[in-house]
Design an enzyme around this catalytic site. Structure first.
Site, PDB file in Angstrom:
ATOM      1  N   ASN A  74       0.845  -1.196   0.000  1.00  0.00           N
ATOM      2  CA  ASN A  74       0.000   0.000   0.000  1.00  0.00           C
ATOM      3  C   ASN A  74       0.878   1.243   0.000  1.00  0.00           C
ATOM      4  OD1 ASN A  74       0.617  -0.863   2.697  1.00  0.00           O
ATOM      5  ND2 ASN A  74      -0.950   0.481   3.535  1.00  0.00           N
ATOM      6  N   GLU A  83       0.330   5.215   0.736  1.00  0.00           N
ATOM      7  CA  GLU A  83      -0.576   6.261   1.204  1.00  0.00           C
ATOM      8  C   GLU A  83      -0.165   7.621   0.651  1.00  0.00           C
ATOM      9  OE1 GLU A  83      -0.669   5.931   5.469  1.00  0.00           O
ATOM     10  OE2 GLU A  83      -2.061   4.238   5.364  1.00  0.00           O
ATOM     11  N   CYS A 130      -4.122   0.650  -2.506  1.00  0.00           N
ATOM     12  CA  CYS A 130      -3.943  -0.575  -1.722  1.00  0.00           C
ATOM     13  C   CYS A 130      -2.846  -1.472  -2.322  1.00  0.00           C
ATOM     14  CB  CYS A 130      -5.236  -1.368  -1.685  1.00  0.00           C
ATOM     15  SG  CYS A 130      -6.619  -0.548  -0.894  1.00  0.00           S
ATOM     16  N   GLU A 172      -2.980  -4.655  -2.904  1.00  0.00           N
ATOM     17  CA  GLU A 172      -3.485  -5.600  -3.902  1.00  0.00           C
ATOM     18  C   GLU A 172      -3.492  -4.967  -5.291  1.00  0.00           C
ATOM     19  OE1 GLU A 172      -4.798  -4.740  -0.996  1.00  0.00           O
ATOM     20  OE2 GLU A 172      -6.047  -6.327  -0.153  1.00  0.00           O
ATOM     21  N   CYS A 204     -10.118  -5.036   0.648  1.00  0.00           N
ATOM     22  CA  CYS A 204     -11.249  -4.111   0.722  1.00  0.00           C
ATOM     23  C   CYS A 204     -12.173  -4.330  -0.482  1.00  0.00           C
ATOM     24  CB  CYS A 204     -10.749  -2.670   0.781  1.00  0.00           C
ATOM     25  SG  CYS A 204     -10.200  -2.003  -0.810  1.00  0.00           S
ATOM     26  N   CYS A 220     -10.707  -3.358  -3.920  1.00  0.00           N
ATOM     27  CA  CYS A 220      -9.740  -4.330  -4.439  1.00  0.00           C
ATOM     28  C   CYS A 220     -10.424  -5.606  -4.896  1.00  0.00           C
ATOM     29  CB  CYS A 220      -8.685  -4.638  -3.388  1.00  0.00           C
ATOM     30  SG  CYS A 220      -7.480  -3.298  -3.202  1.00  0.00           S
TER      31      CYS A 220
END
Ligand code: ZN
Length: 140
Positions: free
Chosen positions: A49, A51, A60, A62, A93, A96
């Site tokens: 990930n 940010e 993310c 993934e 999430c 994803c």
């Protein structure tokens, strides 16, 4: 802890890759570091990930793993592993799950395994995580 749902055995190489890349996550705000690994077209690709101070721009692990695979020319998603510090281990999430579905020819055949560094593990099929998901075949 070991919690298995409908998914079969995990992919040890993918789980090891997700665990190995997790510390490289860029998560200065949430401190929630995530490593992901996807097997696509027979090869394993990692992602973390990333940010951003403009929070909605965070991506993310993934999806970053998927991007690495697509950049390399891979096209078919076969398996996923996600490593976080959460207990029980976090599943992908919703966003994803949708992107994973995009690359999966058969979501029921794609195993998604969630792990953490303490050895906890959960697994599902992608079809279990996003049943009746919207896909490109529905577009006119
Ligand atoms: Zn996500």
């Amino acid at each position: 802890m070991s919690e298995e749902h409908g998914a079969g055995g995990g992919d040890g190489e993918l789980e090891a890759l997700a665990l190995a890349v997790q510390p490289r996550a860029y998560a200065p705000y949430s401190k929630f570091r995530v490593g992901a690994a996807v097997r696509m077209s027979g090869k394993a690709y990692g992602g973390v990930n990333v940010e951003c101070a403009s929070f909605p721009l965070t991506v993310c692990a993934e999806r970053n793993a998927i991007a690495a695979a697509v950049l390399d020319g891979a096209s078919e998603l076969e398996a996923v592993a996600v490593c976080s510090d959460a207990s029980p281990p976090s599943s992908p999430c919703g966003g994803c799950r949708q992107v994973l579905l995009e690359l999966a020819a058969d979501p029921a055949a794609v195993t998604v395994t969630a792990i953490n560094p303490r050895g906890e593990r959960r697994a599902w099929t992608l079809a279990e995580l996003i049943p009746h998901g919207f896909c490109g075949r529905e577009l006119p």
